[in-house]
Design a protein around this motif. Structure first.
Motif, PDB file in Angstrom:
ATOM      1  N   GLY A 183       0.796  -1.228   0.000  1.00 14.17           N
ATOM      2  CA  GLY A 183       0.000   0.000   0.000  1.00 14.17           C
ATOM      3  C   GLY A 183       0.823   1.270   0.000  1.00 14.17           C
ATOM      4  O   GLY A 183       0.698   2.097  -0.881  1.00 14.17           O
ATOM      5  N   GLY A 184       1.680   1.471   1.000  1.00 15.05           N
ATOM      6  CA  GLY A 184       2.413   2.721   1.093  1.00 15.05           C
ATOM      7  C   GLY A 184       3.772   2.688   0.412  1.00 15.05           C
ATOM      8  O   GLY A 184       4.345   3.725   0.132  1.00 15.05           O
ATOM      9  N   GLY A 185       4.291   1.525   0.144  1.00 14.51           N
ATOM     10  CA  GLY A 185       5.652   1.424  -0.399  1.00 14.51           C
ATOM     11  C   GLY A 185       5.768   1.794  -1.862  1.00 14.51           C
ATOM     12  O   GLY A 185       6.835   2.148  -2.332  1.00 14.51           O
ATOM     13  N   THR A 186       4.668   1.735  -2.616  1.00 22.68           N
ATOM     14  CA  THR A 186       4.767   2.004  -4.045  1.00 22.68           C
ATOM     15  C   THR A 186       4.445   3.445  -4.407  1.00 22.68           C
ATOM     16  O   THR A 186       4.539   3.809  -5.567  1.00 22.68           O
ATOM     17  CB  THR A 186       3.816   1.075  -4.827  1.00 22.68           C
ATOM     18  OG1 THR A 186       2.500   1.289  -4.353  1.00 22.68           O
ATOM     19  CG2 THR A 186       4.212  -0.373  -4.677  1.00 22.68           C
ATOM     20  N   MET A 187       4.037   4.256  -3.453  1.00 20.10           N
ATOM     21  CA  MET A 187       3.730   5.652  -3.743  1.00 20.10           C
ATOM     22  C   MET A 187       5.020   6.396  -4.061  1.00 20.10           C
ATOM     23  O   MET A 187       5.988   6.330  -3.317  1.00 20.10           O
ATOM     24  CB  MET A 187       3.040   6.319  -2.554  1.00 20.10           C
ATOM     25  CG  MET A 187       1.673   5.742  -2.234  1.00 20.10           C
ATOM     26  SD  MET A 187       0.486   6.064  -3.526  1.00 20.10           S
ATOM     27  CE  MET A 187       0.230   7.797  -3.272  1.00 20.10           C
ATOM     28  N   LYS A 188       4.988   7.090  -5.186  1.00 20.65           N
ATOM     29  CA  LYS A 188       6.174   7.836  -5.594  1.00 20.65           C
ATOM     30  C   LYS A 188       6.019   9.294  -5.183  1.00 20.65           C
ATOM     31  O   LYS A 188       4.911   9.810  -5.056  1.00 20.65           O
ATOM     32  CB  LYS A 188       6.357   7.734  -7.110  1.00 20.65           C
ATOM     33  CG  LYS A 188       6.658   6.325  -7.557  1.00 20.65           C
ATOM     34  CD  LYS A 188       6.899   6.270  -9.033  1.00 20.65           C
ATOM     35  CE  LYS A 188       7.200   4.831  -9.424  1.00 20.65           C
ATOM     36  NZ  LYS A 188       7.403   4.709 -10.843  1.00 20.65           N
ATOM     37  N   LEU A 189       7.140   9.936  -4.997  1.00 20.44           N
ATOM     38  CA  LEU A 189       7.133  11.348  -4.640  1.00 20.44           C
ATOM     39  C   LEU A 189       6.740  12.182  -5.852  1.00 20.44           C
ATOM     40  O   LEU A 189       7.061  11.821  -6.985  1.00 20.44           O
ATOM     41  CB  LEU A 189       8.521  11.765  -4.151  1.00 20.44           C
ATOM     42  CG  LEU A 189       8.999  11.074  -2.869  1.00 20.44           C
ATOM     43  CD1 LEU A 189      10.440  11.452  -2.599  1.00 20.44           C
ATOM     44  CD2 LEU A 189       8.116  11.466  -1.703  1.00 20.44           C
ATOM     45  N   PRO A 190       6.060  13.326  -5.631  1.00 20.34           N
ATOM     46  CA  PRO A 190       5.739  14.185  -6.778  1.00 20.34           C
ATOM     47  C   PRO A 190       7.027  14.778  -7.348  1.00 20.34           C
ATOM     48  O   PRO A 190       8.050  14.861  -6.662  1.00 20.34           O
ATOM     49  CB  PRO A 190       4.851  15.267  -6.161  1.00 20.34           C
ATOM     50  CG  PRO A 190       5.146  15.242  -4.714  1.00 20.34           C
ATOM     51  CD  PRO A 190       5.555  13.838  -4.382  1.00 20.34           C
ATOM     52  N   PRO A 191       6.996  15.174  -8.601  1.00 17.32           N
ATOM     53  CA  PRO A 191       8.210  15.732  -9.212  1.00 17.32           C
ATOM     54  C   PRO A 191       8.635  17.020  -8.516  1.00 17.32           C
ATOM     55  O   PRO A 191       7.803  17.826  -8.111  1.00 17.32           O
ATOM     56  CB  PRO A 191       7.815  15.990 -10.666  1.00 17.32           C
ATOM     57  CG  PRO A 191       6.336  15.945 -10.705  1.00 17.32           C
ATOM     58  CD  PRO A 191       5.890  15.132  -9.537  1.00 17.32           C
ATOM     59  N   SER A 192       9.939  17.174  -8.368  1.00 18.84           N
ATOM     60  CA  SER A 192      10.440  18.372  -7.697  1.00 18.84           C
ATOM     61  C   SER A 192      10.657  19.512  -8.679  1.00 18.84           C
ATOM     62  O   SER A 192      10.646  20.674  -8.291  1.00 18.84           O
ATOM     63  CB  SER A 192      11.755  18.057  -6.972  1.00 18.84           C
ATOM     64  OG  SER A 192      12.704  17.543  -7.889  1.00 18.84           O
ATOM     65  N   ASN A 193      10.856  19.213  -9.967  1.00 18.65           N
ATOM     66  CA  ASN A 193      11.043  20.252 -10.976  1.00 18.65           C
ATOM     67  C   ASN A 193       9.804  20.340 -11.858  1.00 18.65           C
ATOM     68  O   ASN A 193       9.167  19.326 -12.134  1.00 18.65           O
ATOM     69  CB  ASN A 193      12.245  19.921 -11.869  1.00 18.65           C
ATOM     70  CG  ASN A 193      13.529  19.901 -11.086  1.00 18.65           C
ATOM     71  OD1 ASN A 193      13.656  20.589 -10.083  1.00 18.65           O
ATOM     72  ND2 ASN A 193      14.486  19.109 -11.536  1.00 18.65           N
TER      73      ASN A 193
END
Length: 130
Positions: free
Chosen positions: A102-112
């Motif tokens: 559940g929580g391990g596959t969430m990716k961070l939003p793009p920083s640029n």
């Protein structure tokens, strides 16, 4: 007709490739189980080449089956070439699908921010030829 059934049994299941992925044919898993049961008799391409050549000999005596003879002869040659190159039939095993956490596959939003064309290029260009 028994020879045709035997050839279909051997030819329908695809072999697993050494590199890359192989798509399994529809219903192949049932015939793969049968081919696996026969063991080295069906996995070895030398044996398949001899079998195809042996099936081609009696069919070569009738004019109505000459096309099948040619096809079996070509298949025999291809299997012989593959056997000389060290290939053999390997079943395609299905890998068990891993369930995503559940929580391990969430990716961070793009920083640029995404790249954008300069303001001049963003304006609509007038159509030419009208």
């Amino acid at each position: 007709s028994a020879a045709g059934v035997l050839v279909c049994l051997l030819e329908y299941p695809r072999s697993k490739r050494k590199r890359g992925s192989t798509m399994e044919r529809c219903g192949q898993k049932y015939l793969t189980a049968v081919v696996k049961l026969l063991g080295p008799l069906t996995r070895n391409y030398y044996i398949r080449a001899v079998l195809h050549a042996a099936l081609a000999v009696p069919a070569g005596f009738l004019l109505s089956t000459i096309l099948g003879t040619v096809c079996l002869g070509i298949a025999s040659g291809i299997y012989l070439l593959a056997a000389v190159r060290g290939e053999e039939w390997r079943p395609i095993e299905q890998k068990p699908r891993e369930r995503p956490q559940g929580g391990g596959t969430m990716k961070l939003p793009p920083s640029n921010p995404p790249p954008r064309p300069p303001p001049d290029a963003r304006r609509k260009q007038p159509e030419v030829g009208g």
